[in-house]
Write a protein that holds these residues in place. Sequence first.
Motif, mmCIF file in Angstrom:
data_model
loop_
_atom_site.group_PDB
_atom_site.id
_atom_site.type_symbol
_atom_site.label_atom_id
_atom_site.label_comp_id
_atom_site.label_asym_id
_atom_site.label_seq_id
_atom_site.Cartn_x
_atom_site.Cartn_y
_atom_site.Cartn_z
ATOM 1 N N TRP A 1 45.577 38.276 38.234
ATOM 2 C CA TRP A 1 46.124 37.148 37.489
ATOM 3 C C TRP A 1 47.171 37.675 36.520
ATOM 4 O O TRP A 1 47.280 38.883 36.309
ATOM 5 C CB TRP A 1 45.029 36.381 36.745
ATOM 6 C CG TRP A 1 44.305 37.144 35.678
ATOM 7 C CD1 TRP A 1 43.368 38.121 35.847
ATOM 8 C CD2 TRP A 1 44.437 36.989 34.256
ATOM 9 N NE1 TRP A 1 42.915 38.590 34.629
ATOM 10 C CE2 TRP A 1 43.555 37.912 33.647
ATOM 11 C CE3 TRP A 1 45.215 36.158 33.455
ATOM 12 C CZ2 TRP A 1 43.426 38.022 32.259
ATOM 13 C CZ3 TRP A 1 45.087 36.273 32.072
ATOM 14 C CH2 TRP A 1 44.204 37.180 31.496
ATOM 15 N N ARG B 1 43.482 29.015 44.770
ATOM 16 C CA ARG B 1 43.072 30.141 43.929
ATOM 17 C C ARG B 1 42.441 31.219 44.815
ATOM 18 O O ARG B 1 41.811 30.914 45.831
ATOM 19 C CB ARG B 1 42.061 29.699 42.866
ATOM 20 C CG ARG B 1 42.634 28.757 41.825
ATOM 21 C CD ARG B 1 43.643 29.443 40.916
ATOM 22 N NE ARG B 1 44.123 28.562 39.853
ATOM 23 C CZ ARG B 1 45.191 27.783 39.937
ATOM 24 N NH1 ARG B 1 45.908 27.770 41.049
ATOM 25 N NH2 ARG B 1 45.559 27.022 38.929
ATOM 26 N N GLU C 1 44.350 41.689 34.949
ATOM 27 C CA GLU C 1 45.595 41.067 34.480
ATOM 28 C C GLU C 1 46.787 41.978 34.771
ATOM 29 O O GLU C 1 46.701 43.198 34.661
ATOM 30 C CB GLU C 1 45.487 40.790 32.989
ATOM 31 C CG GLU C 1 46.490 39.769 32.474
ATOM 32 C CD GLU C 1 47.866 40.359 32.219
ATOM 33 O OE1 GLU C 1 48.874 39.657 32.449
ATOM 34 O OE2 GLU C 1 47.930 41.534 31.797
ATOM 35 N N SER D 1 49.988 30.585 36.891
ATOM 36 C CA SER D 1 48.831 30.133 37.661
ATOM 37 C C SER D 1 48.909 30.677 39.086
ATOM 38 O O SER D 1 49.987 30.907 39.628
ATOM 39 C CB SER D 1 48.775 28.598 37.701
ATOM 40 O OG SER D 1 49.918 28.076 38.348
ATOM 41 N N THR E 1 37.563 38.988 36.199
ATOM 42 C CA THR E 1 37.977 38.522 37.522
ATOM 43 C C THR E 1 37.697 39.561 38.595
ATOM 44 O O THR E 1 37.630 39.222 39.779
ATOM 45 C CB THR E 1 39.474 38.159 37.541
ATOM 46 O OG1 THR E 1 40.259 39.337 37.270
ATOM 47 C CG2 THR E 1 39.792 37.092 36.506
#
Length: 243
Positions: free
Chosen positions: A231, A69, A203, A236, A133
Motif C-alpha cells: 500500500w 483490493r 507501505e 487506494s 498488511t
Amino acid sequence: MELSAKTGVQRVRHEIRQRDITVTRIEQLAPDYLSITFGGEALEGFTSLSFDDHLKFILSNDEESRVWRDYTPQHFNPATRELTLEFALHENGAATDWARAAAIGASVTIAGPRGSMVIPVDYDWHLLAGDATALPAIRRRLAELPASAKVIVIASGDDSGSLLPSSSQHLQVQRVADDEEMVAAVRALDLPAGLGYCWCAGEASAMKQLRDILASEKQHPRNAMRVAAYWKKGVSSHHENLE
C-alpha cells in the motif's frame, strides 16, 4: 527438478477466474484484525502455491463504483472448498468497512491469484519483515516452514503482539511500534551466515528504504529477496513489486 534454494524461486502462472463466494465463518483474532472464511462451489480448482500470493477482492457489481483490493490467501482447503482471508482493519476504507459489517451468508467476488512466486523453504535462514498488511503472508509462511528453519521476523504495528508466536530456538521475533522502528531494526540486523532469503512487504516508502538497506548496505543478493509495496499513503488499491 525438486525446488530448492540452489535452484531458486519458481514462478507459476494461473488461469484468472472470477469466483462468487459466501462468508461461512468469522473470527476476531485481535481488536483490529479479522479472519473471514468463505465457501462456495466456485472455489473448485482454486490454487495458491505461495504465501506471497495475492488475489483481487472485488466489491460492488456496479462497473463504475467497483473496488478492487489485494489480499493474501491465508489458507485454502480444497476438500471443503473453504478459503480464509485475514483483514487488518484500518480507520476507514471500502474493504475495512465491508469486513466490519460482514455476516454469515454475505457474498463477494474474488479473482486470481494470477500467479505464484514459490520460494523454497530450505534456505539457511529467512527474514520476514512487514506491517499489519503483511501479517497474513508472514503467518502463512511461518506455518509452512519446517520447524527447524531459522527465521527472523520483524513486525510493526500493535496487532503483531497477539498474532505472532514468541521467539524460540529457531525463531527470532522482534515487534516494533512503527515503520521507522522497523527500518532501523533491519538496518541494525546482522544477517546470518549462509544463503538466506529476505521477504518484506508494507507501505511503499518504508519498503523502498528496506530494499536499499538490503541490496546496497548489506549487499544481499537481489535474486534472494522480494520487497513489495502492499500500500502507499494517500493512494487506494496500490500494489507494487520493488524487488
